[in-house]
Design a protein around this motif. Structure first.
Motif, short mmCIF file in Angstrom:
data_model
loop_
_atom_site.label_atom_id
_atom_site.label_comp_id
_atom_site.label_asym_id
_atom_site.label_seq_id
_atom_site.Cartn_x
_atom_site.Cartn_y
_atom_site.Cartn_z
N UNK A 159 0.78 -1.39 0.08
CA UNK A 159 0.01 -0.04 0.11
C UNK A 159 1.08 1.35 -0.02
N UNK A 160 2.02 1.03 0.38
CA UNK A 160 3.05 2.20 0.52
C UNK A 160 3.92 2.23 -0.72
N UNK A 161 3.74 1.41 -1.70
CA UNK A 161 4.47 1.42 -2.89
C UNK A 161 5.95 1.13 -2.58
N UNK A 162 6.31 0.31 -1.57
CA UNK A 162 7.62 0.30 -1.29
C UNK A 162 8.23 -1.06 -1.76
N UNK A 163 8.20 -1.30 -3.21
CA UNK A 163 8.30 -2.44 -4.01
C UNK A 163 9.76 -3.34 -3.57
N UNK A 164 10.62 -2.58 -3.24
CA UNK A 164 11.93 -3.04 -3.12
C UNK A 164 11.86 -3.74 -1.83
N UNK A 165 11.63 -3.17 -0.69
CA UNK A 165 11.47 -3.45 0.52
C UNK A 165 10.44 -4.94 0.77
N UNK A 166 9.38 -4.66 0.03
CA UNK A 166 8.21 -5.71 0.21
C UNK A 166 8.95 -6.79 -0.68
N UNK A 167 9.61 -6.78 -1.59
CA UNK A 167 10.26 -8.02 -2.25
C UNK A 167 11.32 -8.46 -1.18
N UNK A 168 12.05 -7.63 -0.46
CA UNK A 168 13.20 -8.35 0.42
C UNK A 168 12.37 -8.88 1.41
N UNK A 169 11.27 -8.44 2.03
CA UNK A 169 10.66 -9.17 3.17
C UNK A 169 10.14 -10.67 2.53
N UNK A 170 9.41 -10.53 1.62
CA UNK A 170 8.68 -11.80 1.11
C UNK A 170 9.67 -13.01 0.46
N UNK A 171 10.81 -12.42 0.27
CA UNK A 171 11.84 -13.35 -0.47
C UNK A 171 12.28 -14.18 0.53
N UNK A 172 12.36 -13.84 1.84
CA UNK A 172 12.75 -14.58 3.06
C UNK A 172 11.55 -15.70 3.13
N UNK A 173 10.55 -15.67 2.51
CA UNK A 173 9.49 -16.79 2.49
C UNK A 173 9.34 -17.64 1.35
N UNK A 174 10.44 -17.44 0.42
CA UNK A 174 10.14 -17.89 -0.88
C UNK A 174 9.85 -19.61 -0.77
#
Length: 307
Positions: free
Chosen positions: A88-103
């Motif tokens: 929702x905050x359009x912080x795409x890179x931080x979002x990807x970093x967060x979720x990549x820990x749960x791939x």
């Protein structure tokens, strides 16, 4: 979602090179269009702003100047809540970093969000070409895994369709056209599971518009490759664009634009102008909204309208 993903679908010829479900998404610059954001109410109660109408979350966040690491919570619900806030905050890179820990997660809700984040990161202009390709394929695979885990997940169907379309950009016209029915079927499945998802309804409209607009020579090529190539009409496209507006009025600048363009194709200039004016007046909060403004303005000028 905050991605406006929600993408821009212009001519089929351009889509063969760039992806006809882009802007699919979507709002391909940084707006949210998914109606599958879990915990949305809780986030709003906390005063967090979540834009629930966009297909392509491409944010203006300056990663290098404000680098911050987001550590994933152990609890799946907390991860989803963090992910939805970042989206929702359009912080795409931080979002990807967060979720990549749960791939390696076996939770479909985590995986379709990771698919979306991978795809959105690929859309960023600063992402290197080789990384774009890797991320697009990665996004498709995460969405596919989400479907394998939970076939009843509407968002997984939607994002698998979007990502499959974009994979076609790397595999040529035959694959892209061949995947068209699969893409449409996943969009339809997503709508069946969630009839209130205006974004997916819009995307089926774009699918119809794309094949209705296909030039004769490309139809000939498609017919040579397939016994029954995909086809549609502008009347069919109009049904979906109007349906999307009924579900969620003015939810997306690009839907307003497509309504105007479709009425123009159907020789109803009066209604075309009305919708194009609405598209032009839509608040330009994202790069995609600005593109919509420019296109709507250019079309209105060509019709002799004052802008």
């Amino acid at each position: 979602m905050a991605a406006g993903a929600r993408g821009s679908l212009l001519s089929w010829g351009r889509r063969l090179g760039r992806g006809y479900v882009t802007g699919l998404t979507g709002r391909s610059s940084s707006r949210s269009v998914s109606t599958h954001v879990s915990g949305k109410s809780a986030l709003l109660e906390k005063g967090l702003v979540l834009s629930s109408l966009s297909l392509l979350a491409i944010g203006s966040y300056r990663w290098k100047s404000r680098r911050a690491v987001v550590y994933a919570s152990i609890k799946v619900e907390d991860v989803k809540e963090q992910a939805d806030y970042l989206y929702g905050s359009a912080e795409t890179e931080k979002l990807y970093e967060l979720l990549s820990q749960h791939r390696d997660s076996n939770d479909a809700e985590i995986l379709w969000r990771l698919s979306r984040a991978s795809r959105d990161l690929a859309q960023l202009s600063k992402t290197a070409p080789n990384d774009k390709k890797r991320l697009v394929y990665e996004a498709r695979d995460f969405a596919n895994k989400a479907l394998e885990i939970n076939e009843s997940c509407s968002a997984a169907h939607k994002w698998y369709a979007i990502c499959l379309s974009e994979v076609g950009d790397y595999e040529g016209m035959k694959v892209k056209i061949g995947n068209a029915y699969i893409i449409r079927d996943h969009f339809q499945r997503a709508i069946k599971l969630n009839p209130k998802d205006a974004t997916t309804i819009h995307l089926i409209g774009v699918w119809c518009y794309t094949f209705a607009e296909l030039p004769w020579y490309q139809k000939k090529i498609a017919a040579a490759l397939f016994a029954a190539p995909p086809s549609s009409t502008f009347d069919e496209a109009l049904i979906y664009f109007e349906m999307a507006e009924e579900v969620d009025p003015n939810f997306y600048s690009k839907n307003l634009l497509y309504l105007g363009k479709t009425f123009l194709k159907l020789k109803n200039n009066e209604l075309a102008v009305q919708w194009l004016q609405k598209a032009k007046a839509y608040p330009a909060r994202t790069e995609e909204d600005k593109e919509v403004y420019k296109e709507a303005t250019d079309i209105l000028k060509s019709l002799g309208e004052k802008v």
